[in-house]
Design a protein around this motif. Structure first.
Motif, PDB file in Angstrom:
ATOM      1  N   THR A 192       0.611  -1.332   0.057  1.00 42.45           N
ATOM      2  CA  THR A 192       0.001   0.080   0.006  1.00 42.45           C
ATOM      3  C   THR A 192       1.111   1.186   0.007  1.00 42.45           C
ATOM      4  N   GLY A 193       1.943   1.303   0.934  1.00 40.06           N
ATOM      5  CA  GLY A 193       2.889   2.299   0.761  1.00 40.06           C
ATOM      6  C   GLY A 193       3.508   2.583  -0.501  1.00 40.06           C
ATOM      7  N   GLN A 194       3.742   1.871  -1.434  1.00 43.23           N
ATOM      8  CA  GLN A 194       4.460   1.799  -2.582  1.00 43.23           C
ATOM      9  C   GLN A 194       3.349   2.561  -3.609  1.00 43.23           C
ATOM     10  N   ALA A 250       1.139   6.785  -6.560  1.00 43.24           N
ATOM     11  CA  ALA A 250      -0.003   8.113  -6.738  1.00 43.24           C
ATOM     12  C   ALA A 250       0.336   9.495  -6.342  1.00 43.24           C
ATOM     13  N   ARG A 251       1.320   9.562  -5.455  1.00 44.59           N
ATOM     14  CA  ARG A 251       1.523  11.080  -5.286  1.00 44.59           C
ATOM     15  C   ARG A 251       2.573  11.606  -6.282  1.00 44.59           C
ATOM     16  N   GLU A 252       3.481  10.720  -6.735  1.00 45.18           N
ATOM     17  CA  GLU A 252       4.292  11.042  -7.876  1.00 45.18           C
ATOM     18  C   GLU A 252       3.330  11.358  -9.213  1.00 45.18           C
TER      19      GLU A 252
END
Length: 131
Positions: free
Chosen positions: A67-69, A74-76
């Motif tokens: 989930t962190g990846q 998604a932020r990138e």
């Protein structure tokens, strides 16, 4: 009438005594099981965490595995929807390809096992008929 009432009372009291003994034995048995069972807490098992992480990282796919990846990716691509959809489409295709290859391998193994079972069954039947 008095004997009937006294007999009923004695039956009820013997039944209650039987229930008390049964419930006491049940409590003793449960207590014995709880006290003698060696349960190790799974939350502190560091080896388990490492095995799970190895299983996750064993896959060579370039798509996010945690989930962190996924959130980092998604932020990138937060500003450009087209780039994000393109990445999601590519990752979905890769995941389906990976799933499909696993499905094919499983189906081939199952077919092989079924074929071996059928051959063994045929041998067993021919041996029984030959007797």
């Amino acid at each position: 009438m008095i004997s009937l009432i006294s007999r009923a009372i004695s039956e009820i009291s013997s039944l209650l005594k039987g229930l008390q003994i049964k419930s006491f034995l049940a409590v003793v048995l449960v207590g014995f099981l709880v006290l003698t069972t060696n349960v190790s807490p799974g939350q502190n098992d560091k080896a388990l965490k490492e095995r799970v992480r190895e299983q996750i990282e064993q896959n060579d796919a370039q798509r996010p595995k945690t989930t962190g990846q996924w959130n980092k990716e998604a932020r990138e691509t937060e500003g450009s929807l087209g780039k994000r959809l393109e990445k999601i489409g590519g990752e979905s295709a890769e995941a389906l390809k990976e799933f499909g290859s696993g499905y094919v391998e499983g189906a081939q193994k199952t077919a092989s096992d079924v074929g071996n079972s059928a051959a063994q069954t045929g041998k067993n039947i021919s041996n029984q008929v030959g007797r």
